[in-house]
Design an enzyme around this catalytic site. Structure first.
Site, mmCIF file in Angstrom:
data_model
loop_
_atom_site.group_PDB
_atom_site.id
_atom_site.type_symbol
_atom_site.label_atom_id
_atom_site.label_comp_id
_atom_site.label_asym_id
_atom_site.label_seq_id
_atom_site.Cartn_x
_atom_site.Cartn_y
_atom_site.Cartn_z
ATOM 1 N N ILE A 29 0.815 -1.221 0.000
ATOM 2 C CA ILE A 29 0.000 0.000 0.000
ATOM 3 C C ILE A 29 0.850 1.273 0.000
ATOM 4 C CG2 ILE A 29 -2.067 -1.070 0.952
ATOM 5 C CD1 ILE A 29 -1.289 0.256 3.654
ATOM 6 N N HIS A 92 9.487 -11.346 4.135
ATOM 7 C CA HIS A 92 8.748 -10.959 2.941
ATOM 8 C C HIS A 92 9.700 -10.603 1.802
ATOM 9 C CE1 HIS A 92 9.299 -7.205 5.227
ATOM 10 N NE2 HIS A 92 9.195 -6.534 4.092
#
Length: 130
Positions: A29, A92
């Site tokens: 985001i 990640h």
């Protein structure tokens, strides 16, 4: 519990593009470019290189499948891969559509997209992944 674990648990919404029992890919985001994705193991482990071998290799193979779809959905010469791991203590991988070397410069201002734009991009990527 990390923000990524909360996304996995459904406590926080995300623009998901691919998911299986072990891994999840969703739009960042705070993206560097349109289509900037995060690929995570659902199991919360702080550091990528602390993952067990099966999870690590599974994550890489999952990221490869996602990257192939990403490149089709957001045309670019390359999909860049970055492992930073300092912002969120949950392993990640960043997948970033690249048009040039500056596309993967994390010191640049982040792009801003509307929810509608995020949804449209996520849908294009989901379709391309199949």
């Amino acid at each position: 519990m990390t923000i990524f674990s909360k996304i996995v648990a459904g406590e926080i919404p995300a623009y998901k593009v691919a998911e299986n029992d072990e891994f999840l890919a969703f739009l960042d985001i705070f993206p560097l470019t349109e289509g900037h994705l995060l690929v995570i193991p659902k199991k919360e482990v702080d550091y990528l290189f602390d993952l067990d071998d099966d999870t690590y290799t599974g994550l890489q193979l999952f990221a490869k499948k996602v990257a192939i779809g990403l490149k089709e959905a957001v045309p670019c010469p390359r999909v860049g891969v970055a492992v930073m791991g300092l912002d969120v203590p949950h392993a990640h991988i960043h997948l970033i559509p690249m048009n040039d070397m500056s596309s993967i410069n994390f010191s640049l201002p982040k792009q801003k997209f509307t929810p509608e734009q995020f949804n449209a991009t996520a849908e294009k990527i989901r379709q391309a992944i199949g």
